[in-house]
Structure formats: structure tokens, C-alpha cells
Write a protein that holds these residues in place. Sequence first.
Motif, PDB file in Angstrom:
ATOM      1  N   ASP A  29       0.829  -1.210   0.000  1.00 47.58           N
ATOM      2  CA  ASP A  29       0.000   0.000   0.000  1.00 47.58           C
ATOM      3  C   ASP A  29       0.862   1.258   0.000  1.00 47.58           C
ATOM      4  OD1 ASP A  29      -2.318  -1.478  -0.051  1.00 47.58           O
ATOM      5  OD2 ASP A  29      -2.688  -1.344   2.113  1.00 47.58           O
ATOM      6  N   GLU A  30       1.928   1.257   0.794  1.00 42.66           N
ATOM      7  CA  GLU A  30       2.842   2.408   0.805  1.00 42.66           C
ATOM      8  C   GLU A  30       3.500   2.583  -0.558  1.00 42.66           C
ATOM      9  OE1 GLU A  30       5.694   1.996   3.917  1.00 42.66           O
ATOM     10  OE2 GLU A  30       4.216   2.121   5.533  1.00 42.66           O
ATOM     11  N   PHE A  31       3.813   1.475  -1.210  1.00 40.54           N
ATOM     12  CA  PHE A  31       4.445   1.524  -2.526  1.00 40.54           C
ATOM     13  C   PHE A  31       3.511   2.160  -3.548  1.00 40.54           C
ATOM     14  CE2 PHE A  31       6.121  -1.142  -6.291  1.00 40.54           C
ATOM     15  CZ  PHE A  31       7.117  -0.216  -6.573  1.00 40.54           C
ATOM     16  N   ILE A  32       2.268   1.735  -3.552  1.00 39.22           N
ATOM     17  CA  ILE A  32       1.301   2.298  -4.499  1.00 39.22           C
ATOM     18  C   ILE A  32       1.114   3.800  -4.260  1.00 39.22           C
ATOM     19  CG2 ILE A  32      -1.142   2.262  -5.156  1.00 39.22           C
ATOM     20  CD1 ILE A  32      -1.046  -0.808  -4.652  1.00 39.22           C
ATOM     21  N   ALA A  33       1.073   4.194  -2.993  1.00 34.41           N
ATOM     22  CA  ALA A  33       0.946   5.622  -2.679  1.00 34.41           C
ATOM     23  C   ALA A  33       2.156   6.403  -3.176  1.00 34.41           C
ATOM     24  CB  ALA A  33       0.767   5.811  -1.179  1.00 34.41           C
ATOM     25  N   ALA A  34       3.364   5.835  -2.992  1.00 34.82           N
ATOM     26  CA  ALA A  34       4.585   6.506  -3.435  1.00 34.82           C
ATOM     27  C   ALA A  34       4.630   6.623  -4.953  1.00 34.82           C
ATOM     28  CB  ALA A  34       5.803   5.735  -2.925  1.00 34.82           C
ATOM     29  N   LEU A  35       4.186   5.587  -5.656  1.00 31.38           N
ATOM     30  CA  LEU A  35       4.147   5.641  -7.118  1.00 31.38           C
ATOM     31  C   LEU A  35       3.255   6.780  -7.593  1.00 31.38           C
ATOM     32  CD1 LEU A  35       3.794   1.804  -7.853  1.00 31.38           C
ATOM     33  CD2 LEU A  35       5.806   3.215  -8.328  1.00 31.38           C
TER      34      LEU A  35
ATOM     35  N   GLU B  12       6.493 -11.843  -9.275  1.00 30.53           N
ATOM     36  CA  GLU B  12       6.868 -12.699  -8.145  1.00 30.53           C
ATOM     37  C   GLU B  12       7.088 -11.870  -6.883  1.00 30.53           C
ATOM     38  OE1 GLU B  12      11.676 -13.508  -8.335  1.00 30.53           O
ATOM     39  OE2 GLU B  12      10.437 -14.659  -9.706  1.00 30.53           O
ATOM     40  N   ASN B  13       7.613 -10.671  -7.048  1.00 34.65           N
ATOM     41  CA  ASN B  13       7.819  -9.792  -5.898  1.00 34.65           C
ATOM     42  C   ASN B  13       6.496  -9.298  -5.319  1.00 34.65           C
ATOM     43  OD1 ASN B  13      10.825  -8.745  -5.227  1.00 34.65           O
ATOM     44  ND2 ASN B  13      10.716  -9.457  -7.345  1.00 34.65           N
ATOM     45  N   VAL B  14       5.541  -8.981  -6.174  1.00 30.87           N
ATOM     46  CA  VAL B  14       4.238  -8.526  -5.690  1.00 30.87           C
ATOM     47  C   VAL B  14       3.494  -9.678  -5.015  1.00 30.87           C
ATOM     48  CG1 VAL B  14       2.015  -7.537  -6.348  1.00 30.87           C
ATOM     49  CG2 VAL B  14       4.118  -6.697  -7.421  1.00 30.87           C
ATOM     50  N   LEU B  15       3.601 -10.878  -5.574  1.00 30.71           N
ATOM     51  CA  LEU B  15       2.990 -12.042  -4.931  1.00 30.71           C
ATOM     52  C   LEU B  15       3.566 -12.256  -3.536  1.00 30.71           C
ATOM     53  CD1 LEU B  15       2.841 -14.598  -7.903  1.00 30.71           C
ATOM     54  CD2 LEU B  15       0.883 -13.569  -6.740  1.00 30.71           C
ATOM     55  N   LEU B  16       4.887 -12.216  -3.416  1.00 31.44           N
ATOM     56  CA  LEU B  16       5.525 -12.409  -2.113  1.00 31.44           C
ATOM     57  C   LEU B  16       5.148 -11.295  -1.148  1.00 31.44           C
ATOM     58  CD1 LEU B  16       7.510 -13.898  -0.250  1.00 31.44           C
ATOM     59  CD2 LEU B  16       9.360 -12.554  -1.290  1.00 31.44           C
TER      60      LEU B  16
ATOM     61  N   ASN C 238      -3.216  -6.015  -6.893  1.00 34.30           N
ATOM     62  CA  ASN C 238      -2.084  -5.143  -6.545  1.00 34.30           C
ATOM     63  C   ASN C 238      -1.109  -5.043  -7.712  1.00 34.30           C
ATOM     64  OD1 ASN C 238      -3.011  -4.695  -3.927  1.00 34.30           O
ATOM     65  ND2 ASN C 238      -1.788  -6.338  -3.044  1.00 34.30           N
ATOM     66  N   PHE C 239      -0.845  -6.171  -8.349  1.00 35.59           N
ATOM     67  CA  PHE C 239       0.061  -6.206  -9.495  1.00 35.59           C
ATOM     68  C   PHE C 239      -0.462  -5.314 -10.619  1.00 35.59           C
ATOM     69  CE2 PHE C 239       1.130  -8.532 -13.527  1.00 35.59           C
ATOM     70  CZ  PHE C 239       2.469  -8.188 -13.580  1.00 35.59           C
ATOM     71  N   LYS C 240      -1.760  -5.408 -10.889  1.00 33.50           N
ATOM     72  CA  LYS C 240      -2.355  -4.576 -11.938  1.00 33.50           C
ATOM     73  C   LYS C 240      -2.201  -3.094 -11.604  1.00 33.50           C
ATOM     74  CE  LYS C 240      -6.727  -3.552 -14.278  1.00 33.50           C
ATOM     75  NZ  LYS C 240      -8.162  -3.923 -14.430  1.00 33.50           N
TER      76      LYS C 240
ATOM     77  N   PHE D 107       1.463   2.122 -13.148  1.00 36.64           N
ATOM     78  CA  PHE D 107       2.424   3.208 -12.956  1.00 36.64           C
ATOM     79  C   PHE D 107       3.736   2.959 -13.700  1.00 36.64           C
ATOM     80  CE2 PHE D 107      -0.279   3.592  -9.160  1.00 36.64           C
ATOM     81  CZ  PHE D 107      -0.563   4.949  -9.181  1.00 36.64           C
ATOM     82  N   ALA D 108       3.822   1.872 -14.440  1.00 34.96           N
ATOM     83  CA  ALA D 108       5.071   1.536 -15.124  1.00 34.96           C
ATOM     84  C   ALA D 108       5.287   2.436 -16.331  1.00 34.96           C
ATOM     85  CB  ALA D 108       5.054   0.073 -15.565  1.00 34.96           C
TER      86      ALA D 108
END
Length: 420
Positions: free
Chosen positions: A173-179, A203-207, A236-238, A243-244
Motif C-alpha cells: 500500500d505504501e508503494f502504491i501511494a509513493a508511485l 513474483e515480488n508482488v505475490l511475495l 495489486n500487481f495490476k 504506474f510503469a
Amino acid sequence: MAGLLGVSACGGDKPAGQATGGGETKAATTEVEVFSWWTGPGEADGLKAMREIFEKQNPNLKFLDAAVAGGSGDKAKALLQTKLQGGEPPDSFQGHAGAELQGYIKAGQLEDLTSLYDELKLKDVFPAQLVEQLSVEGKIYSVPVNIHRSNILWFNPGVLKEAGVAGAPKTIDEFIAALGKVKAKGKVPLSIGSEWTVTHLLENVLLGSLGTDAYNGLFKPGANWGAPEVTKALENFKTIMSFAGDPQDDWQPAAKQVADGQAAFNIMGDWAYGYFHNPPDGGLGKTSKTDFDWAPAPGTEGTYLWLSDSFTLPKGAKNREGALAWLKVAASKEGQDAFNPKKGSIPARKDADASLYTDYLADALKDWSGNKLAGSIQHGVSVSQPWLTAINEQVGLFLGTKDVAALQKGLADAATANAQ
């Protein structure tokens, strides 16, 4: 995480190149073809360092670098299959430790290297957990040269400061906010490379979404890829992928966007450290903690999402004795200490010179000894090559459709078809 690295039986005490019967063998004067995908800055430098040791120790052998460009080895593996099926194997080829090598083993294409492990006493210098994960029905088929970490968030401190992001986000959640904050400032929030880097991100988002135990459970027979928590992880991955930035040709130009201040974040393995840090003739010559910084990928602190590069001895190798000589260098303390600081990885051996591993690599050594372990998907630990191919196909489709339900069904079908 079935272990599948190995070293060759029949190491023996005779020097490489000496005939088994009377007289000399051509191996003393022929090339040793070593097949890998190490062509980029950092990784190519590490391979060159090991090559120099090999040629010094084996002056009658000529090292033939058969590297094929393309991060994560997807192109190399496709060409390798053609060579193996055509009866023209290289003398040794790179493979990831874990389930990736299962297909080669089941097809009878690799020699058992357990005798080499015994000769070099490798079971005493490799961690017991690693040896266990490399063993298949009591045999070992490859020699690991390193340990890599997949779950690293690379970021540009200046870009984060400009966007009002206090530091590396610790949760999804913090990552999405920062993006979102970075996007509002007009910079690329998240850089990505070619398609395999998106599976690496997945794989990182799954973990980070599921946690270590639930993530590891996905690769066991009967795992429920259709579970609601997996749906949430894929949502979350979507969101993160929205933001990519524009896909770059491979992981290096995507990482360079972060180093150059064009992008804020990039999730990539720790081989990126060598690329960031090494001098400009083999890297970007950037300063850590200033031009770039790192942290565990969001939600994954305390877990080491690992992979290991290894080398094998194919059956039917033209220069078998030369291949054994190469494997001995790859397994050696001298070889691993020459290779890993340049590659941006830590050694598989427990007796490596810790003073050579500074900055990021010092953090990695510490975390490897104390973190929980999870196996990489993209880099061959947790899934076989056919399973990975199916996952990559689903990720490729998702890039066009952005359909989470279809992605989840595709991943579930891939698991049903391939989990053993």
C-alpha cells in the motif's frame, strides 16, 4: 524448490585434459565452450574474471565464451534446447538452481556431478540447505557459483525527495501511494524492461502481498491459485503496473532510468548493484546512497527471495575434461571471490573472503544468513521451465488485456498442468 544444480561424476585426481587411457586426448588442446547469458555490464565482467583464472590454471585449454544476450536467459535457453536436441551440447551451460534443471535431468541430458562434490569436498563449504535443494534423488547436477536476491527495490533518493516520499516504502500500500506521488511530479514512477522483468515484478508482488509461507505454498501440489488472497495480490500487481513507464529493451536500460534520475523505482535482482556501482567501463559508476539506494521489495522485508546461477556438465560434451576444469574454477573460493563482487552477488561458498563484499553485498551476506527463504519464479527455483513458460505466456497476455481474472485462471491452469 527442488534443487537441481550439479557437478560431474568422474572428477578423479587426474589433471584436466589427461586421457583416461594411454596417450593424450584432444581435450588438452581444444576449446571449452561455456554457454551462458552473461553479456551485460557487471555480469560479463564477473565471467571475464573467472575466465582469466581458468586460462591461467589451464594454459592448454581455450575458453570459448558462447554467451547469448538477453536478461534472465530466455533467449539463451531457447537456443540451448536446439543445441541439446541436435546432439551438439556446449561443454558446460549456465542454469538456475532449483526446478529449472528438472527437464534436463529427466531427459538424461546432464551428468551426475556428485563425485566432483566429493572430490572437492563441496558439501563442507556450501550451506547444507543449499546442497539439500540442489540434490535430486541423492544426486547433484550443477555447481552453484553464487547466490542472488530477487526482491530488491532500487530507487533514486533525489527523485523520492522531490516527490515528497520520505524513504523506501515498506508495504504494498505504501508503494502504491509513493508511485502516485512520483507520477504527480512528472517522473517515471516504475521502470520496467522486457517481458521477463514483468514476471520478475509479479513474483515480488505475490511475495509482498501473500507473505512467505503462502507464497512458498503456491508451488506445492494442490495449491489454490484461485484463492481470494491471490486475487488481491494480482489486483495489486495490476495497480502497480499502471504506474510503469514504457518498457525498455532489457533490465539494464530500465535500471539506468533510475540511476539517471528519470525514474523513481525499479524492482530487480541484486545483479543490478554491479551495474550501478562498477566503473564506467563495466557499469554506470554511480555512488550508492546518493545516485541510487536499495531496500527489500515492498512487503518482503525479512525474506530472501533467492536464486543461484550454476554450471552443468551435459552428456556428450565434446571436451568433457575441459568442462570439468571449468567447473572446478566455478566451485573454487578463488573463482567465486573473483566473480561475485563484479556480478553483484554473494558467494555460494561459506568460506569466501567477507572483506570483498561491501556496501550492498555486505547487507546481502547478513540477510542471507538470517532471513526466511522463498524461491524465485522467473529465475528457476520454484517452477520448472515448462511451468515458467506458461506463466510468462499469461503475463504476456495480461500486458495486452489487463484482465486479472484471466491472468489468475491462466496461472491456476499452469500450476495444475505442471506442479508435481
